[in-house]
Scaffold this motif. Sequence first.
Motif, PDB file in Angstrom:
ATOM      1  N   LEU A  94       0.852  -1.184   0.000  1.00  0.00           N
ATOM      2  CA  LEU A  94       0.000   0.000   0.000  1.00  0.00           C
ATOM      3  C   LEU A  94       0.890   1.237   0.000  1.00  0.00           C
ATOM      4  O   LEU A  94       1.906   1.284   0.707  1.00  0.00           O
ATOM      5  CB  LEU A  94      -0.905   0.018   1.231  1.00  0.00           C
ATOM      6  CG  LEU A  94      -1.822  -1.198   1.436  1.00  0.00           C
ATOM      7  CD1 LEU A  94      -2.615  -1.041   2.722  1.00  0.00           C
ATOM      8  CD2 LEU A  94      -2.751  -1.374   0.249  1.00  0.00           C
ATOM      9  N   HIS A  95       0.510   2.233  -0.789  1.00  0.00           N
ATOM     10  CA  HIS A  95       1.261   3.480  -0.846  1.00  0.00           C
ATOM     11  C   HIS A  95       0.374   4.628  -0.373  1.00  0.00           C
ATOM     12  O   HIS A  95      -0.825   4.673  -0.671  1.00  0.00           O
ATOM     13  CB  HIS A  95       1.744   3.761  -2.273  1.00  0.00           C
ATOM     14  CG  HIS A  95       2.813   2.821  -2.742  1.00  0.00           C
ATOM     15  ND1 HIS A  95       4.141   2.977  -2.414  1.00  0.00           N
ATOM     16  CD2 HIS A  95       2.741   1.695  -3.504  1.00  0.00           C
ATOM     17  CE1 HIS A  95       4.844   2.002  -2.966  1.00  0.00           C
ATOM     18  NE2 HIS A  95       4.020   1.206  -3.627  1.00  0.00           N
ATOM     19  N   GLY A  96       0.959   5.532   0.381  1.00  0.00           N
ATOM     20  CA  GLY A  96       0.215   6.693   0.857  1.00  0.00           C
ATOM     21  C   GLY A  96       1.157   7.831   1.182  1.00  0.00           C
ATOM     22  O   GLY A  96       2.386   7.666   1.189  1.00  0.00           O
ATOM     23  N   LYS A  97       0.570   8.992   1.440  1.00  0.00           N
ATOM     24  CA  LYS A  97       1.366  10.179   1.735  1.00  0.00           C
ATOM     25  C   LYS A  97       0.867  10.798   3.033  1.00  0.00           C
ATOM     26  O   LYS A  97      -0.337  10.971   3.235  1.00  0.00           O
ATOM     27  CB  LYS A  97       1.263  11.186   0.592  1.00  0.00           C
ATOM     28  CG  LYS A  97       2.128  12.434   0.773  1.00  0.00           C
ATOM     29  CD  LYS A  97       1.918  13.429  -0.355  1.00  0.00           C
ATOM     30  CE  LYS A  97       2.462  12.904  -1.666  1.00  0.00           C
ATOM     31  NZ  LYS A  97       2.385  13.945  -2.740  1.00  0.00           N
ATOM     32  N   VAL A  98       1.802  11.096   3.920  1.00  0.00           N
ATOM     33  CA  VAL A  98       1.496  11.754   5.185  1.00  0.00           C
ATOM     34  C   VAL A  98       2.404  12.966   5.315  1.00  0.00           C
ATOM     35  O   VAL A  98       3.641  12.824   5.296  1.00  0.00           O
ATOM     36  CB  VAL A  98       1.698  10.801   6.387  1.00  0.00           C
ATOM     37  CG1 VAL A  98       1.399  11.535   7.691  1.00  0.00           C
ATOM     38  CG2 VAL A  98       0.826   9.569   6.256  1.00  0.00           C
ATOM     39  N   ASN A  99       1.794  14.162   5.422  1.00  0.00           N
ATOM     40  CA  ASN A  99       2.576  15.402   5.545  1.00  0.00           C
ATOM     41  C   ASN A  99       3.621  15.513   4.436  1.00  0.00           C
ATOM     42  O   ASN A  99       4.803  15.788   4.686  1.00  0.00           O
ATOM     43  CB  ASN A  99       3.246  15.486   6.917  1.00  0.00           C
ATOM     44  CG  ASN A  99       2.238  15.559   8.049  1.00  0.00           C
ATOM     45  OD1 ASN A  99       1.145  16.103   7.877  1.00  0.00           O
ATOM     46  ND2 ASN A  99       2.591  15.006   9.195  1.00  0.00           N
ATOM     47  N   ASP A 100       3.170  15.262   3.217  1.00  0.00           N
ATOM     48  CA  ASP A 100       4.013  15.370   2.019  1.00  0.00           C
ATOM     49  C   ASP A 100       5.132  14.331   1.965  1.00  0.00           C
ATOM     50  O   ASP A 100       6.036  14.434   1.132  1.00  0.00           O
ATOM     51  CB  ASP A 100       4.630  16.778   1.905  1.00  0.00           C
ATOM     52  CG  ASP A 100       3.572  17.845   1.687  1.00  0.00           C
ATOM     53  OD1 ASP A 100       2.562  17.539   1.027  1.00  0.00           O
ATOM     54  OD2 ASP A 100       3.753  18.968   2.190  1.00  0.00           O
ATOM     55  N   THR A 101       5.087  13.345   2.855  1.00  0.00           N
ATOM     56  CA  THR A 101       6.079  12.267   2.831  1.00  0.00           C
ATOM     57  C   THR A 101       5.406  10.978   2.379  1.00  0.00           C
ATOM     58  O   THR A 101       4.386  10.575   2.940  1.00  0.00           O
ATOM     59  CB  THR A 101       6.702  12.050   4.222  1.00  0.00           C
ATOM     60  OG1 THR A 101       7.331  13.264   4.644  1.00  0.00           O
ATOM     61  CG2 THR A 101       7.736  10.931   4.178  1.00  0.00           C
ATOM     62  N   ARG A 102       5.967  10.359   1.345  1.00  0.00           N
ATOM     63  CA  ARG A 102       5.388   9.129   0.825  1.00  0.00           C
ATOM     64  C   ARG A 102       5.827   7.935   1.677  1.00  0.00           C
ATOM     65  O   ARG A 102       6.972   7.856   2.126  1.00  0.00           O
ATOM     66  CB  ARG A 102       5.792   8.908  -0.633  1.00  0.00           C
ATOM     67  CG  ARG A 102       5.250   9.972  -1.583  1.00  0.00           C
ATOM     68  CD  ARG A 102       5.470   9.572  -3.031  1.00  0.00           C
ATOM     69  NE  ARG A 102       4.776   8.338  -3.362  1.00  0.00           N
ATOM     70  CZ  ARG A 102       3.482   8.260  -3.672  1.00  0.00           C
ATOM     71  NH1 ARG A 102       2.739   9.353  -3.693  1.00  0.00           N
ATOM     72  NH2 ARG A 102       2.939   7.103  -3.974  1.00  0.00           N
ATOM     73  N   HIS A 103       4.898   7.017   1.883  1.00  0.00           N
ATOM     74  CA  HIS A 103       5.173   5.827   2.680  1.00  0.00           C
ATOM     75  C   HIS A 103       4.684   4.592   1.928  1.00  0.00           C
ATOM     76  O   HIS A 103       3.743   4.666   1.131  1.00  0.00           O
ATOM     77  CB  HIS A 103       4.469   5.902   4.040  1.00  0.00           C
ATOM     78  CG  HIS A 103       4.932   7.023   4.908  1.00  0.00           C
ATOM     79  ND1 HIS A 103       6.021   6.921   5.752  1.00  0.00           N
ATOM     80  CD2 HIS A 103       4.455   8.293   5.053  1.00  0.00           C
ATOM     81  CE1 HIS A 103       6.189   8.066   6.388  1.00  0.00           C
ATOM     82  NE2 HIS A 103       5.257   8.917   5.988  1.00  0.00           N
ATOM     83  N   ALA A 104       5.344   3.483   2.205  1.00  0.00           N
ATOM     84  CA  ALA A 104       4.911   2.187   1.671  1.00  0.00           C
ATOM     85  C   ALA A 104       4.678   1.239   2.841  1.00  0.00           C
ATOM     86  O   ALA A 104       5.473   1.204   3.787  1.00  0.00           O
ATOM     87  CB  ALA A 104       5.956   1.608   0.724  1.00  0.00           C
TER      88      ALA A 104
END
Length: 300
Positions: free
Chosen positions: A228-238
């Motif tokens: 799953l990919h997402g963005k939190v506070n302009d930081t991308r996470h996997a």
Amino acid sequence: MDRQPPPRPAYELPAPDALGAAVDQALSADRDAHERLGRVMAVATAAGVRDILTGYRPGLPFDAAKLELVEGEDGSLFPTGRYWTLTGAARTFTEDVGETEAGNALHDLSGWTAFLDDNTRDVWRPLCDERPDRDGRPMFALDLLRAASLAYDPPGLAAPDAAHGPMVEVTVCANERDHYLALVDPADQRDGYVRPWFDLPTVHRIAADTQRDAAKYGHGSIDTVHILHGKVNDTRHAVVMVVTWMHLGGEKQQQAVEVLQPNTDGRYAVGGHPWCWYVLSDDLTPLIPFRPDAGWPVVS
């Protein structure tokens, strides 16, 4: 008639905390016992095949790589008498030793394989390829090389993010087909199988391959990887997850989904030791166990 409250408890019990601890300890001991039983019987099965083909003379050469097993109604496995050589040729014990001798030998071999059942499934299932059902019964091919390499007692589990030694880059495989580049610590092996660490692009490949195999062969026999990919506070996470579908609906359903944590280099140990990853040589020969020579380049 009025019901009178009892004057005292009908019987005494241990303190709840003590009883809970005893239950946990007993269940843990039961799981450990079943794992050891599965390991020993898998090795005994591999030894039984050798004995059939060598006439119970262990020092003689023989050629057997996989053994066909059928799952009975009670969940136990039984040999059909068919096996495959190292080159993939299918043979039967009857062809090798005759009908009478093969029948007696299979009876003896069934004494070991009968212990490969639901209680020991976590041990033997990763060692098997699923084959097309026959007469409505599940069929498997037990990898005899991997079964023979099992230690009787399971080694202690290392924490996924535990400190590791020098890492080397290798090609690994877990299903005789899909190959991936990874980093491994040669000292971090269980029964000759390594714990590979993959970069995220490779994890994407593994995810696609496992989902393809699950769609083809059924989710009950394939663990699948999902990202799953997402963005939190302009930081991308996997977020990398592994789903063990066969645990769903059983007593291990709470362990069916595992979220993998990356190490400090952003790599993921997909499958770890339970997937039985092994290192391949340059000519794709399995190296079990993996013993790198002095010239093998160290990455970290």
